[in-house]
Design a protein around this motif. Structure first.
Motif, PDB file in Angstrom:
ATOM      1  N   LEU A   1      39.171  33.831  36.902  1.00 13.75           N
ATOM      2  CA  LEU A   1      40.448  33.425  35.834  1.00 13.75           C
ATOM      3  C   LEU A   1      40.159  31.803  36.098  1.00 13.75           C
ATOM      4  N   ALA A   2      40.587  31.577  34.672  1.00 13.50           N
ATOM      5  CA  ALA A   2      41.069  29.905  34.559  1.00 13.50           C
ATOM      6  C   ALA A   2      42.579  30.038  34.442  1.00 13.50           C
ATOM      7  N   TYR A   3      43.208  29.086  34.941  1.00 11.51           N
ATOM      8  CA  TYR A   3      44.869  28.774  35.141  1.00 11.51           C
ATOM      9  C   TYR A   3      45.142  27.587  34.211  1.00 11.51           C
ATOM     10  N   LEU A   4      46.275  27.714  33.560  1.00 10.90           N
ATOM     11  CA  LEU A   4      47.087  26.574  33.367  1.00 10.90           C
ATOM     12  C   LEU A   4      48.219  26.767  34.389  1.00 10.90           C
ATOM     13  N   PHE A   5      48.461  25.912  35.412  1.00  7.05           N
ATOM     14  CA  PHE A   5      49.509  26.114  36.170  1.00  7.05           C
ATOM     15  C   PHE A   5      50.812  25.050  36.051  1.00  7.05           C
ATOM     16  N   ILE A   6      52.072  25.492  35.480  1.00  4.72           N
ATOM     17  CA  ILE A   6      52.860  24.621  34.997  1.00  4.72           C
ATOM     18  C   ILE A   6      54.046  24.641  36.275  1.00  4.72           C
ATOM     19  N   SER A   7      54.267  23.405  36.829  1.00  4.94           N
ATOM     20  CA  SER A   7      55.127  23.333  37.754  1.00  4.94           C
ATOM     21  C   SER A   7      55.724  21.852  37.980  1.00  4.94           C
ATOM     22  N   HIS A   8      57.077  21.821  38.541  1.00  2.00           N
ATOM     23  CA  HIS A   8      57.590  20.579  38.883  1.00  2.00           C
ATOM     24  C   HIS A   8      57.455  20.127  40.398  1.00  2.00           C
ATOM     25  N   ASP A   9      56.618  21.264  41.184  1.00  2.00           N
ATOM     26  CA  ASP A   9      56.618  21.072  42.522  1.00  2.00           C
ATOM     27  C   ASP A   9      55.063  20.696  42.714  1.00  2.00           C
ATOM     28  N   LEU A  10      54.986  19.346  43.112  1.00  2.00           N
ATOM     29  CA  LEU A  10      53.871  18.650  43.226  1.00  2.00           C
ATOM     30  C   LEU A  10      53.130  19.165  44.602  1.00  2.00           C
ATOM     31  N   SER A  11      53.768  19.431  45.478  1.00  4.29           N
ATOM     32  CA  SER A  11      53.142  20.061  46.907  1.00  4.29           C
ATOM     33  C   SER A  11      52.481  21.496  46.503  1.00  4.29           C
ATOM     34  N   VAL A  12      53.025  22.196  45.570  1.00  3.21           N
ATOM     35  CA  VAL A  12      52.613  23.684  45.246  1.00  3.21           C
ATOM     36  C   VAL A  12      51.324  23.301  44.483  1.00  3.21           C
ATOM     37  N   VAL A  13      51.474  22.262  43.302  1.00  2.19           N
ATOM     38  CA  VAL A  13      50.254  22.095  42.447  1.00  2.19           C
ATOM     39  C   VAL A  13      49.062  21.558  43.373  1.00  2.19           C
ATOM     40  N   ARG A  14      49.272  20.861  44.391  1.00  6.90           N
ATOM     41  CA  ARG A  14      48.107  20.231  45.211  1.00  6.90           C
ATOM     42  C   ARG A  14      47.363  21.407  45.817  1.00  6.90           C
ATOM     43  N   HIS A  15      47.889  22.556  46.323  1.00  7.27           N
ATOM     44  CA  HIS A  15      47.681  23.650  46.742  1.00  7.27           C
ATOM     45  C   HIS A  15      46.434  24.376  45.910  1.00  7.27           C
ATOM     46  N   MET A  16      47.173  24.440  44.520  1.00  7.10           N
ATOM     47  CA  MET A  16      46.458  25.374  43.518  1.00  7.10           C
ATOM     48  C   MET A  16      45.584  24.629  42.732  1.00  7.10           C
ATOM     49  N   ALA A  17      45.625  23.307  42.294  1.00  9.64           N
ATOM     50  CA  ALA A  17      44.901  22.797  41.087  1.00  9.64           C
ATOM     51  C   ALA A  17      43.596  22.019  41.335  1.00  9.64           C
ATOM     52  N   ASP A  18      42.686  22.130  40.654  1.00 13.60           N
ATOM     53  CA  ASP A  18      41.603  21.298  40.748  1.00 13.60           C
ATOM     54  C   ASP A  18      41.796  20.143  40.112  1.00 13.60           C
ATOM     55  N   ARG A  19      42.378  19.925  38.834  1.00 20.56           N
ATOM     56  CA  ARG A  19      42.860  18.991  38.182  1.00 20.56           C
ATOM     57  C   ARG A  19      44.298  18.945  37.766  1.00 20.56           C
ATOM     58  N   VAL A  20      44.943  17.618  37.751  1.00 21.66           N
ATOM     59  CA  VAL A  20      46.286  17.429  37.610  1.00 21.66           C
ATOM     60  C   VAL A  20      46.578  16.526  36.544  1.00 21.66           C
ATOM     61  N   ALA A  21      47.678  17.218  35.495  1.00 21.95           N
ATOM     62  CA  ALA A  21      47.884  16.157  34.426  1.00 21.95           C
ATOM     63  C   ALA A  21      49.324  16.070  34.732  1.00 21.95           C
ATOM     64  N   VAL A  22      49.838  14.820  34.653  1.00 21.39           N
ATOM     65  CA  VAL A  22      51.159  14.065  34.674  1.00 21.39           C
ATOM     66  C   VAL A  22      52.161  14.062  33.613  1.00 21.39           C
ATOM     67  N   MET A  23      52.883  14.731  33.142  1.00 19.74           N
ATOM     68  CA  MET A  23      53.599  14.494  31.844  1.00 19.74           C
ATOM     69  C   MET A  23      54.836  13.599  32.052  1.00 19.74           C
ATOM     70  N   TYR A  24      55.176  12.905  31.193  1.00 17.33           N
ATOM     71  CA  TYR A  24      56.447  12.266  31.009  1.00 17.33           C
ATOM     72  C   TYR A  24      56.937  12.146  29.324  1.00 17.33           C
ATOM     73  N   LEU A  25      57.919  12.726  29.171  1.00 17.76           N
ATOM     74  CA  LEU A  25      58.684  12.800  28.022  1.00 17.76           C
ATOM     75  C   LEU A  25      57.617  13.247  26.701  1.00 17.76           C
ATOM     76  N   GLY A  26      57.057  14.160  26.997  1.00 12.70           N
ATOM     77  CA  GLY A  26      56.234  14.956  25.886  1.00 12.70           C
ATOM     78  C   GLY A  26      54.945  14.304  26.020  1.00 12.70           C
ATOM     79  N   LYS A  27      54.495  13.455  26.804  1.00 13.32           N
ATOM     80  CA  LYS A  27      53.123  12.813  26.582  1.00 13.32           C
ATOM     81  C   LYS A  27      52.531  13.059  28.062  1.00 13.32           C
ATOM     82  N   ILE A  28      51.107  13.200  27.879  1.00  9.50           N
ATOM     83  CA  ILE A  28      50.359  13.047  29.406  1.00  9.50           C
ATOM     84  C   ILE A  28      50.189  11.431  29.708  1.00  9.50           C
ATOM     85  N   VAL A  29      50.605  11.116  30.852  1.00 12.07           N
ATOM     86  CA  VAL A  29      50.396   9.831  31.235  1.00 12.07           C
ATOM     87  C   VAL A  29      49.275   9.536  32.163  1.00 12.07           C
ATOM     88  N   GLU A  30      48.944  10.610  33.031  1.00 13.14           N
ATOM     89  CA  GLU A  30      47.683  10.570  33.626  1.00 13.14           C
ATOM     90  C   GLU A  30      47.020  11.848  34.161  1.00 13.14           C
TER      91      GLU A  30
END
Length: 338
Positions: free
Chosen positions: A207-236
Protein backbone atom coordinates in the motif's frame (compact mmCIF):
# COMPACT_ATOMS: atom_id res chain seq x y z
CA UNK A 1 7.25 11.64 -12.28
CA UNK A 2 6.19 8.53 -14.14
CA UNK A 3 4.93 5.58 -12.13
CA UNK A 4 3.54 7.61 -9.24
CA UNK A 5 0.27 6.37 -7.83
CA UNK A 6 -0.85 9.92 -6.97
CA UNK A 7 0.03 13.27 -8.54
CA UNK A 8 -1.38 16.46 -7.01
CA UNK A 9 -0.65 19.65 -8.96
CA UNK A 10 -1.44 23.25 -7.89
CA UNK A 11 -4.38 22.10 -5.77
CA UNK A 12 -6.58 24.86 -4.33
CA UNK A 13 -9.61 24.56 -2.07
CA UNK A 14 -11.33 27.86 -1.29
CA UNK A 15 -14.49 28.19 0.77
CA UNK A 16 -16.74 31.25 0.36
CA UNK A 17 -17.78 33.13 3.50
CA UNK A 18 -21.30 34.45 3.03
CA UNK A 19 -23.06 37.22 4.89
CA UNK A 20 -26.55 38.69 5.14
CA UNK A 21 -30.00 37.36 4.33
CA UNK A 22 -29.18 36.92 0.64
CA UNK A 23 -26.04 34.94 1.39
CA UNK A 24 -23.78 37.15 -0.67
CA UNK A 25 -20.13 36.14 -0.77
CA UNK A 26 -18.21 38.39 1.59
CA UNK A 27 -14.74 36.83 1.50
CA UNK A 28 -12.87 33.57 0.82
CA UNK A 29 -11.17 31.09 3.15
CA UNK A 30 -8.10 29.77 1.34
CA UNK A 31 -7.90 26.43 3.14
CA UNK A 32 -5.52 24.93 0.54
CA UNK A 33 -3.62 27.19 -1.82
CA UNK A 34 -1.38 25.96 -4.67
CA UNK A 35 -0.22 22.61 -3.23
CA UNK A 36 1.71 20.06 -5.30
CA UNK A 37 3.18 16.66 -4.37
CA UNK A 38 3.32 13.04 -5.51
CA UNK A 39 3.29 9.58 -3.91
CA UNK A 40 4.99 6.51 -5.39
CA UNK A 41 3.64 2.94 -5.00
CA UNK A 42 4.42 1.56 -1.55
CA UNK A 43 5.56 4.98 -0.25
CA UNK A 44 4.36 6.90 2.79
CA UNK A 45 4.18 10.69 2.56
CA UNK A 46 3.70 12.39 5.92
CA UNK A 47 1.71 15.64 5.82
CA UNK A 48 2.27 17.70 8.97
CA UNK A 49 1.40 21.11 10.33
CA UNK A 50 -0.66 22.96 12.92
CA UNK A 51 -4.39 22.43 13.27
CA UNK A 52 -6.26 24.37 10.60
CA UNK A 53 -3.41 24.45 8.07
CA UNK A 54 -5.38 22.46 5.47
CA UNK A 55 -4.05 18.91 5.92
CA UNK A 56 -7.41 17.15 6.24
CA UNK A 57 -8.89 19.29 3.46
CA UNK A 58 -6.24 17.94 1.08
CA UNK A 59 -7.13 14.38 2.05
CA UNK A 60 -10.83 14.97 1.47
CA UNK A 61 -10.11 16.53 -1.92
CA UNK A 62 -8.07 13.50 -2.97
CA UNK A 63 -10.91 11.07 -2.22
CA UNK A 64 -13.34 13.62 -3.68
CA UNK A 65 -15.38 14.20 -0.56
CA UNK A 66 -14.72 17.82 -1.52
CA UNK A 67 -14.52 19.15 -5.06
CA UNK A 68 -11.35 21.25 -5.45
CA UNK A 69 -11.60 24.86 -6.53
CA UNK A 70 -8.73 24.40 -8.99
CA UNK A 71 -5.72 22.23 -9.69
CA UNK A 72 -5.34 18.61 -10.81
CA UNK A 73 -5.43 15.25 -9.04
CA UNK A 74 -4.13 12.28 -11.03
CA UNK A 75 -4.70 8.83 -9.53
CA UNK A 76 -2.82 6.01 -11.25
CA UNK A 77 -2.38 8.24 -14.29
CA UNK A 78 -6.05 9.28 -14.58
CA UNK A 79 -7.35 12.77 -13.92
CA UNK A 80 -10.09 12.46 -11.27
CA UNK A 81 -10.34 16.17 -10.42
CA UNK A 82 -13.60 16.94 -12.18
CA UNK A 83 -15.25 13.53 -12.45
CA UNK A 84 -18.93 13.50 -11.54
CA UNK A 85 -19.95 11.52 -8.46
CA UNK A 86 -21.55 8.70 -10.45
CA UNK A 87 -18.28 8.14 -12.34
CA UNK A 88 -16.11 8.00 -9.22
CA UNK A 89 -16.90 4.37 -8.34
CA UNK A 90 -13.93 2.87 -10.15
CA UNK A 91 -11.61 5.52 -8.72
CA UNK A 92 -12.69 4.77 -5.15
CA UNK A 93 -11.66 1.15 -5.52
CA UNK A 94 -8.08 2.42 -5.63
CA UNK A 95 -8.14 5.11 -2.92
CA UNK A 96 -9.83 4.98 0.48
CA UNK A 97 -9.74 7.07 3.64
CA UNK A 98 -9.33 6.23 7.33
CA UNK A 99 -10.82 8.95 9.50
CA UNK A 100 -9.58 10.50 12.72
CA UNK A 101 -12.47 9.55 15.02
CA UNK A 102 -13.32 5.84 14.66
CA UNK A 103 -16.52 6.20 16.70
CA UNK A 104 -17.92 8.89 14.39
CA UNK A 105 -16.91 7.08 11.18
CA UNK A 106 -18.77 3.82 11.93
CA UNK A 107 -22.55 3.51 11.66
CA UNK A 108 -23.75 2.44 15.16
CA UNK A 109 -26.79 0.65 13.65
CA UNK A 110 -24.70 -1.71 11.51
CA UNK A 111 -22.88 -4.85 12.56
CA UNK A 112 -19.21 -5.17 11.67
CA UNK A 113 -20.15 -7.70 8.98
CA UNK A 114 -22.45 -5.15 7.34
CA UNK A 115 -19.86 -2.34 7.71
CA UNK A 116 -17.14 -4.37 6.00
CA UNK A 117 -19.32 -5.77 3.23
CA UNK A 118 -21.06 -2.49 2.39
CA UNK A 119 -18.26 -1.20 0.09
CA UNK A 120 -18.51 -4.45 -1.89
CA UNK A 121 -22.31 -4.16 -2.00
CA UNK A 122 -22.07 -0.62 -3.38
CA UNK A 123 -19.66 -1.66 -6.13
CA UNK A 124 -21.68 -4.80 -6.98
CA UNK A 125 -18.56 -6.58 -8.12
CA UNK A 126 -18.80 -9.91 -6.28
CA UNK A 127 -21.08 -12.68 -5.06
CA UNK A 128 -22.56 -13.03 -1.58
CA UNK A 129 -20.24 -15.95 -0.83
CA UNK A 130 -17.21 -13.85 -1.79
CA UNK A 131 -18.37 -11.02 0.48
CA UNK A 132 -18.65 -13.38 3.46
CA UNK A 133 -15.19 -14.75 2.84
CA UNK A 134 -13.82 -11.23 2.34
CA UNK A 135 -15.16 -10.18 5.76
CA UNK A 136 -13.30 -13.10 7.36
CA UNK A 137 -10.11 -12.17 5.54
CA UNK A 138 -10.36 -8.50 6.55
CA UNK A 139 -10.86 -9.36 10.22
CA UNK A 140 -7.76 -11.58 10.09
CA UNK A 141 -5.76 -8.80 8.42
CA UNK A 142 -6.46 -6.29 11.19
CA UNK A 143 -6.12 -8.78 14.05
CA UNK A 144 -9.77 -9.08 15.15
CA UNK A 145 -11.51 -12.39 15.98
CA UNK A 146 -14.16 -13.81 13.66
CA UNK A 147 -16.76 -13.35 16.43
CA UNK A 148 -16.42 -9.58 15.93
CA UNK A 149 -18.40 -9.80 12.67
CA UNK A 150 -21.76 -10.00 14.44
CA UNK A 151 -21.14 -7.24 16.99
CA UNK A 152 -21.93 -3.53 16.84
CA UNK A 153 -19.33 -0.72 17.04
CA UNK A 154 -20.25 0.30 20.60
CA UNK A 155 -19.05 -3.12 21.82
CA UNK A 156 -15.43 -2.35 20.91
CA UNK A 157 -12.65 -0.19 22.34
CA UNK A 158 -11.26 2.81 20.47
CA UNK A 159 -8.32 0.87 19.06
CA UNK A 160 -10.58 -1.96 17.90
CA UNK A 161 -12.93 0.53 16.23
CA UNK A 162 -10.01 2.01 14.31
CA UNK A 163 -9.02 -1.50 13.21
CA UNK A 164 -12.55 -1.91 11.86
CA UNK A 165 -12.20 1.42 10.02
CA UNK A 166 -8.92 0.22 8.50
CA UNK A 167 -10.52 -3.09 7.49
CA UNK A 168 -13.39 -1.24 5.79
CA UNK A 169 -10.90 0.89 3.87
CA UNK A 170 -9.15 -2.29 2.68
CA UNK A 171 -12.35 -4.03 1.55
CA UNK A 172 -11.83 -3.26 -2.16
CA UNK A 173 -8.05 -3.79 -2.15
CA UNK A 174 -7.08 -0.13 -2.75
CA UNK A 175 -3.61 1.00 -3.78
CA UNK A 176 -3.62 4.20 -1.69
CA UNK A 177 -4.92 4.97 1.81
CA UNK A 178 -5.44 8.53 3.06
CA UNK A 179 -4.89 8.29 6.82
CA UNK A 180 -6.34 11.37 8.51
CA UNK A 181 -4.71 11.43 11.97
CA UNK A 182 -5.58 7.73 12.46
CA UNK A 183 -4.18 7.45 16.00
CA UNK A 184 -4.71 10.93 17.51
CA UNK A 185 -8.01 9.88 19.15
CA UNK A 186 -6.48 6.74 20.72
CA UNK A 187 -4.68 6.10 24.00
CA UNK A 188 -0.90 6.20 23.78
CA UNK A 189 -0.69 2.50 24.65
CA UNK A 190 -2.92 1.66 21.67
CA UNK A 191 -1.33 4.05 19.18
CA UNK A 192 1.78 1.94 18.69
CA UNK A 193 -0.32 -1.17 18.02
CA UNK A 194 -2.29 0.57 15.27
CA UNK A 195 0.84 2.13 13.76
CA UNK A 196 2.61 -1.23 13.66
CA UNK A 197 -0.51 -2.75 12.08
CA UNK A 198 -0.39 -0.10 9.34
CA UNK A 199 3.29 -0.82 8.69
CA UNK A 200 2.62 -4.57 8.51
CA UNK A 201 -0.28 -4.04 6.10
CA UNK A 202 1.85 -1.79 3.91
CA UNK A 203 4.57 -4.42 3.71
CA UNK A 204 2.12 -7.25 3.06
CA UNK A 205 -0.20 -5.50 0.58
CA UNK A 206 2.16 -2.97 -1.03
CA UNK A 207 0.00 0.00 0.00
CA UNK A 208 0.87 3.67 -0.42
CA UNK A 209 -0.09 6.05 2.41
CA UNK A 210 -0.80 9.74 2.72
CA UNK A 211 -0.29 10.01 6.49
CA UNK A 212 -1.82 13.20 7.88
CA UNK A 213 -0.78 14.17 11.41
CA UNK A 214 0.29 17.01 13.68
CA UNK A 215 2.52 14.65 15.69
CA UNK A 216 6.00 14.77 14.17
CA UNK A 217 7.30 11.91 16.31
CA UNK A 218 4.62 9.61 14.85
CA UNK A 219 5.32 10.83 11.32
CA UNK A 220 9.03 10.16 11.78
CA UNK A 221 8.19 6.54 12.62
CA UNK A 222 5.88 6.12 9.62
CA UNK A 223 6.92 8.32 6.70
CA UNK A 224 9.47 7.94 3.90
CA UNK A 225 9.04 11.62 2.97
CA UNK A 226 7.57 14.55 4.90
CA UNK A 227 5.74 17.63 3.64
CA UNK A 228 5.33 20.52 6.10
CA UNK A 229 2.27 22.76 5.69
CA UNK A 230 1.71 26.29 6.91
CA UNK A 231 -1.54 28.18 6.32
CA UNK A 232 -2.66 26.15 3.31
CA UNK A 233 0.74 25.88 1.61
CA UNK A 234 3.60 23.39 1.64
CA UNK A 235 6.71 25.21 2.89
CA UNK A 236 9.18 22.30 2.94
CA UNK A 237 9.29 18.73 1.64
CA UNK A 238 12.09 16.15 1.73
CA UNK A 239 13.01 12.62 2.79
CA UNK A 240 12.17 11.98 6.42
CA UNK A 241 15.79 11.78 7.62
CA UNK A 242 16.68 14.98 5.80
CA UNK A 243 13.74 16.91 7.26
CA UNK A 244 14.56 15.88 10.83
CA UNK A 245 18.34 16.32 10.60
CA UNK A 246 18.66 19.30 8.26
CA UNK A 247 15.46 21.41 8.20
CA UNK A 248 15.85 24.60 6.14
CA UNK A 249 12.59 26.44 6.88
CA UNK A 250 12.23 28.22 10.22
CA UNK A 251 8.73 26.84 10.74
CA UNK A 252 9.96 23.26 10.24
CA UNK A 253 12.74 23.86 12.77
CA UNK A 254 10.19 25.18 15.29
CA UNK A 255 7.97 22.12 14.87
CA UNK A 256 10.88 19.70 15.26
CA UNK A 257 12.22 21.49 18.34
CA UNK A 258 8.82 21.03 20.01
CA UNK A 259 8.90 17.19 19.76
CA UNK A 260 8.85 15.89 23.36
CA UNK A 261 11.77 13.66 24.38
CA UNK A 262 11.12 10.55 26.53
CA UNK A 263 13.94 11.53 28.88
CA UNK A 264 13.23 13.23 32.23
CA UNK A 265 16.75 14.72 32.29
CA UNK A 266 16.38 16.32 28.86
CA UNK A 267 15.79 20.06 28.86
CA UNK A 268 13.56 20.99 25.93
CA UNK A 269 14.78 24.17 24.23
CA UNK A 270 11.86 24.48 21.84
CA UNK A 271 11.70 27.49 19.54
CA UNK A 272 8.54 29.34 20.55
CA UNK A 273 7.20 31.33 17.62
CA UNK A 274 5.88 34.80 18.47
CA UNK A 275 2.53 36.04 17.24
CA UNK A 276 -0.42 34.09 15.87
CA UNK A 277 -1.11 32.34 12.58
CA UNK A 278 -2.68 34.86 10.16
CA UNK A 279 -6.29 34.28 9.20
CA UNK A 280 -6.84 32.17 6.05
CA UNK A 281 -9.72 34.52 5.17
CA UNK A 282 -8.37 36.73 2.37
CA UNK A 283 -4.76 36.41 3.64
CA UNK A 284 -2.59 39.51 3.24
CA UNK A 285 0.15 39.62 0.57
CA UNK A 286 3.66 38.39 1.12
CA UNK A 287 4.99 35.78 3.50
CA UNK A 288 2.40 34.52 5.98
CA UNK A 289 5.18 33.22 8.20
CA UNK A 290 7.05 36.54 8.02
CA UNK A 291 3.89 38.42 8.97
CA UNK A 292 3.44 36.18 12.00
CA UNK A 293 6.90 36.92 13.38
CA UNK A 294 6.98 40.52 12.06
CA UNK A 295 10.16 39.82 10.10
CA UNK A 296 12.12 42.83 8.73
CA UNK A 297 12.21 41.25 5.24
CA UNK A 298 8.42 40.97 5.05
CA UNK A 299 7.97 43.77 2.52
CA UNK A 300 10.56 42.14 0.24
CA UNK A 301 8.21 39.14 -0.11
CA UNK A 302 5.35 41.17 -1.58
CA UNK A 303 4.75 39.83 -5.05
CA UNK A 304 7.33 37.04 -4.68
CA UNK A 305 6.56 33.51 -5.87
CA UNK A 306 6.96 31.42 -2.72
CA UNK A 307 6.25 28.07 -4.41
CA UNK A 308 8.75 25.48 -3.06
CA UNK A 309 11.87 25.00 -5.18
CA UNK A 310 14.50 22.25 -5.06
CA UNK A 311 17.39 23.49 -2.94
CA UNK A 312 19.19 20.14 -3.23
CA UNK A 313 18.19 16.79 -4.77
CA UNK A 314 14.89 15.72 -3.26
CA UNK A 315 14.72 18.67 -0.83
CA UNK A 316 12.12 21.34 -1.61
CA UNK A 317 11.68 24.55 0.37
CA UNK A 318 9.71 27.77 -0.07
CA UNK A 319 12.18 30.56 -1.09
CA UNK A 320 10.96 32.81 1.72
CA UNK A 321 13.50 35.43 2.94
CA UNK A 322 11.64 35.50 6.26
CA UNK A 323 12.13 31.78 6.89
CA UNK A 324 15.37 30.50 5.30
CA UNK A 325 18.96 31.64 5.66
CA UNK A 326 20.64 34.18 3.41
CA UNK A 327 23.03 31.42 2.33
CA UNK A 328 20.12 29.28 1.12
CA UNK A 329 18.62 32.30 -0.63
CA UNK A 330 21.90 32.86 -2.45
CA UNK A 331 22.01 29.18 -3.38
CA UNK A 332 18.58 29.62 -4.95
CA UNK A 333 19.74 32.74 -6.80
CA UNK A 334 17.54 35.16 -4.85
CA UNK A 335 18.81 38.64 -3.94
CA UNK A 336 16.47 40.49 -1.59
CA UNK A 337 18.41 43.75 -2.11
CA UNK A 338 17.60 44.03 -5.83
Amino acid sequence: MEGNILEVSKLCMHFPVRNGLLGRKKSIVKAVDDVSFSIAPGETLGLVGESGCGKSTIGRCIVRLLEPTSGCIHLMGRDVTRRSQWRLGAMRRNVQMVFQDPSASLDPRMTVRHILSEPLDVQRTCTRMFRRERVRTLLDLVGLPQTAADKFPHEFSGGQKQRIGIARALAQSPKLLVLDEPVSALDVSVQSQVLNLLLDLQKELGLAYLFISHDLSVVRHMADRVAVMYLGKIVEMADSDLIYHDPRHAYTRALISAIPMPDPTHINHSAVLPGDVPSPIDPPPGSAFGRRINHPYLEATYGMDLTPVEIEPGHWVAPDPCAISLGDLARLGIDIYQ
